[in-house]
Design a protein around this motif. Structure first.
Motif, PDB file in Angstrom:
ATOM      1  N   GLY A   3      73.975   5.448  40.437  1.00 12.12           N
ATOM      2  CA  GLY A   3      74.135   6.370  41.489  1.00 12.12           C
ATOM      3  C   GLY A   3      74.035   5.322  43.074  1.00 12.12           C
ATOM      4  N   MET A   4      74.872   5.519  43.884  1.00 17.59           N
ATOM      5  CA  MET A   4      74.621   4.904  45.104  1.00 17.59           C
ATOM      6  C   MET A   4      74.755   5.532  46.503  1.00 17.59           C
ATOM      7  SD  MET A   4      75.760   1.179  46.132  1.00 17.59           S
ATOM      8  CE  MET A   4      75.513   0.424  47.616  1.00 17.59           C
ATOM      9  N   VAL A   5      73.765   5.290  47.230  1.00 14.13           N
ATOM     10  CA  VAL A   5      73.569   5.969  48.513  1.00 14.13           C
ATOM     11  C   VAL A   5      73.820   5.006  49.848  1.00 14.13           C
ATOM     12  CG1 VAL A   5      71.980   7.407  49.802  1.00 14.13           C
ATOM     13  CG2 VAL A   5      72.110   7.822  47.461  1.00 14.13           C
ATOM     14  N   PHE A   6      74.597   5.363  50.547  1.00 13.52           N
ATOM     15  CA  PHE A   6      74.832   4.084  51.919  1.00 13.52           C
ATOM     16  C   PHE A   6      74.520   4.758  53.079  1.00 13.52           C
ATOM     17  CE2 PHE A   6      78.561   4.467  48.669  1.00 13.52           C
ATOM     18  CZ  PHE A   6      78.798   3.172  48.299  1.00 13.52           C
ATOM     19  N   GLN A   7      74.643   3.664  53.978  1.00 15.06           N
ATOM     20  CA  GLN A   7      73.955   4.039  55.282  1.00 15.06           C
ATOM     21  C   GLN A   7      74.749   5.476  55.963  1.00 15.06           C
ATOM     22  OE1 GLN A   7      74.464   1.092  58.179  1.00 15.06           O
ATOM     23  NE2 GLN A   7      73.731  -0.632  56.819  1.00 15.06           N
ATOM     24  N   SER A   8      76.226   5.250  55.788  1.00 12.82           N
ATOM     25  CA  SER A   8      76.936   6.295  56.344  1.00 12.82           C
ATOM     26  C   SER A   8      77.171   7.093  54.911  1.00 12.82           C
ATOM     27  CB  SER A   8      78.312   5.809  56.530  1.00 12.82           C
ATOM     28  OG  SER A   8      79.028   5.109  55.557  1.00 12.82           O
ATOM     29  N   PHE A   9      77.267   8.359  55.118  1.00 14.45           N
ATOM     30  CA  PHE A   9      76.907   9.568  54.181  1.00 14.45           C
ATOM     31  C   PHE A   9      78.196   9.638  52.954  1.00 14.45           C
ATOM     32  CE2 PHE A   9      75.292  11.160  58.273  1.00 14.45           C
ATOM     33  CZ  PHE A   9      74.115  10.367  58.027  1.00 14.45           C
ATOM     34  N   ASN A  10      79.321   9.032  53.517  1.00 17.66           N
ATOM     35  CA  ASN A  10      80.688   9.003  52.828  1.00 17.66           C
ATOM     36  C   ASN A  10      80.870  10.369  52.036  1.00 17.66           C
ATOM     37  OD1 ASN A  10      80.394   6.328  53.404  1.00 17.66           O
ATOM     38  ND2 ASN A  10      80.416   5.404  51.591  1.00 17.66           N
ATOM     39  N   LEU A  11      80.671  11.564  52.648  1.00 13.35           N
ATOM     40  CA  LEU A  11      81.011  12.832  52.150  1.00 13.35           C
ATOM     41  C   LEU A  11      82.280  13.091  52.370  1.00 13.35           C
ATOM     42  CD1 LEU A  11      77.741  14.783  53.194  1.00 13.35           C
ATOM     43  CD2 LEU A  11      78.340  14.109  50.552  1.00 13.35           C
ATOM     44  N   ALA A  24      72.248  15.434  50.813  1.00 14.84           N
ATOM     45  CA  ALA A  24      73.670  15.913  50.025  1.00 14.84           C
ATOM     46  C   ALA A  24      74.071  14.502  49.238  1.00 14.84           C
ATOM     47  CB  ALA A  24      74.504  16.492  51.036  1.00 14.84           C
ATOM     48  N   ALA A  25      74.160  13.633  50.112  1.00 17.37           N
ATOM     49  CA  ALA A  25      74.616  12.292  49.308  1.00 17.37           C
ATOM     50  C   ALA A  25      73.820  12.020  48.048  1.00 17.37           C
ATOM     51  CB  ALA A  25      74.984  11.176  50.573  1.00 17.37           C
ATOM     52  N   ILE A  26      72.354  12.259  48.178  1.00 15.20           N
ATOM     53  CA  ILE A  26      71.657  11.890  47.233  1.00 15.20           C
ATOM     54  C   ILE A  26      71.707  12.960  46.232  1.00 15.20           C
ATOM     55  CG2 ILE A  26      69.085  11.842  46.620  1.00 15.20           C
ATOM     56  CD1 ILE A  26      68.543  10.710  49.384  1.00 15.20           C
ATOM     57  N   ALA A  27      72.052  14.131  46.410  1.00 14.87           N
ATOM     58  CA  ALA A  27      72.277  15.153  45.389  1.00 14.87           C
ATOM     59  C   ALA A  27      73.496  14.817  44.588  1.00 14.87           C
ATOM     60  CB  ALA A  27      72.344  16.406  46.060  1.00 14.87           C
ATOM     61  N   ARG A  28      74.572  14.276  45.455  1.00 14.13           N
ATOM     62  CA  ARG A  28      75.996  14.081  44.801  1.00 14.13           C
ATOM     63  C   ARG A  28      75.719  12.904  43.855  1.00 14.13           C
ATOM     64  NH1 ARG A  28      80.182  11.684  48.620  1.00 14.13           N
ATOM     65  NH2 ARG A  28      78.521  10.234  48.848  1.00 14.13           N
ATOM     66  N   ALA A  29      74.970  11.921  44.190  1.00 14.91           N
ATOM     67  CA  ALA A  29      74.612  10.654  43.093  1.00 14.91           C
ATOM     68  C   ALA A  29      74.015  11.020  42.100  1.00 14.91           C
ATOM     69  CB  ALA A  29      73.628   9.710  43.942  1.00 14.91           C
ATOM     70  N   LEU A  30      73.035  11.854  41.962  1.00 15.51           N
ATOM     71  CA  LEU A  30      71.999  12.562  41.116  1.00 15.51           C
ATOM     72  C   LEU A  30      73.016  13.461  40.207  1.00 15.51           C
ATOM     73  CD1 LEU A  30      68.712  13.561  42.951  1.00 15.51           C
ATOM     74  CD2 LEU A  30      69.338  11.591  41.324  1.00 15.51           C
TER      75      LEU A  30
END
Length: 251
Positions: A89-97, A154-160
């Protein structure tokens, strides 16, 4: 806590170099991250931290050396690389949603498209993950309707949602307003407690102190120190680290 490096390695970098033209941004970096270990990477801007993080899932191809994940060398491209990326999983500075999809749609897209999960099952797990990161009540909203802290959660949930074996965080709080930083770090700390393997590039020294098993200090593309947080913060060995800490901890 100091024995964590005896954990079976999940991520291994061996003699990794990366050049951007004449710039040598990663210089012979060797690093092993055990299963369930939380490794926080700190250092001055331009030290190669983000490049290191992005190299682990080949968002940034390396110039030489090897990187293995779960015993397998990183694939160069194609389906094998896509499979690997689904496990990291990857979480960036910008949320990229995706702006045109709801928060729940953002979270369920990968499991349905990549992992071929049934939409109903992906939806159920997506809602559970949004609940876990504290934004279940935002499931049907669009990213623009959420605060920065909510978008990052939300980005963390998406990666998980992809059920990764490891999570990479590249400065996950640096684009957030100060009052939103805590809510994202709280989610990351709970992941660490639950045994998720994590590599975190951050300027948040409190997180490094309390959630990391090891702190990696980088400067000028080199891995300068690798120590448990208590040892690193109390007694940094290199002048570079002492200088960095004296600047960052007095502000």
């Amino acid at each position: 806590m100091d024995d964590v490096t005896t954990a079976e390695p999940l991520i291994v970098l061996d003699g990794v170099n990366k050049h951007f033209g004449p710039l040598h941004v990663l210089q012979d970096v060797s690093l092993s991250v055990g299963r369930g270990e939380v490794v926080v990477v700190i250092g001055p801007s331009g030290s190669g931290k983000s490049t290191l993080c992005r190299a682990i899932n080949r968002l940034e191809p390396i110039s030489s050396g090897t990187i293995t994940f779960d015993g397998t060398p990183l694939p160069a491209e194609g389906k094998a690389l896509a499979r690997l990326r689904s496990e990291v999983g990857m979480v960036f500075q910008s949320f990229n949603l995706f702006a045109h999809k709801t928060i729940l749609e953002n979270v369920t897209l990968g499991p349905v498209k990549v992992r071929k999960e049934k939409p109903a099952a992906a939806r159920e797990r997506g809602l559970a993950l949004l609940d876990r990161v504290g934004i279940a009540n935002q499931a049907d909203k669009y990213p623009a309707q959420l605060s920065g802290g909510q978008q990052q959660r939300a980005a963390i949930a998406r990666a998980l949602a992809m059920q990764p074996k490891a999570m990479l965080f590249d400065e996950p709080t640096s684009a957030l307003d100060p009052e939103m930083v805590g809510e994202v770090l709280e989610v990351m700390t709970s992941l660490a407690r639950d045994g998720m393997t994590m590599v975190v590039v951050t300027h948040e020294m409190g997180f490094a102190r309390h959630a990391a098993n090891r702190v990696i200090f980088m400067a000028d593309g080199q891995l300068v120190e690798d120590a448990p947080p208590a040892e690193f913060f109390a007694n940094p060995r290199s002048e570079r680290a002492k200088d960095f800490l004296s600047k960052i901890l007095t502000h």
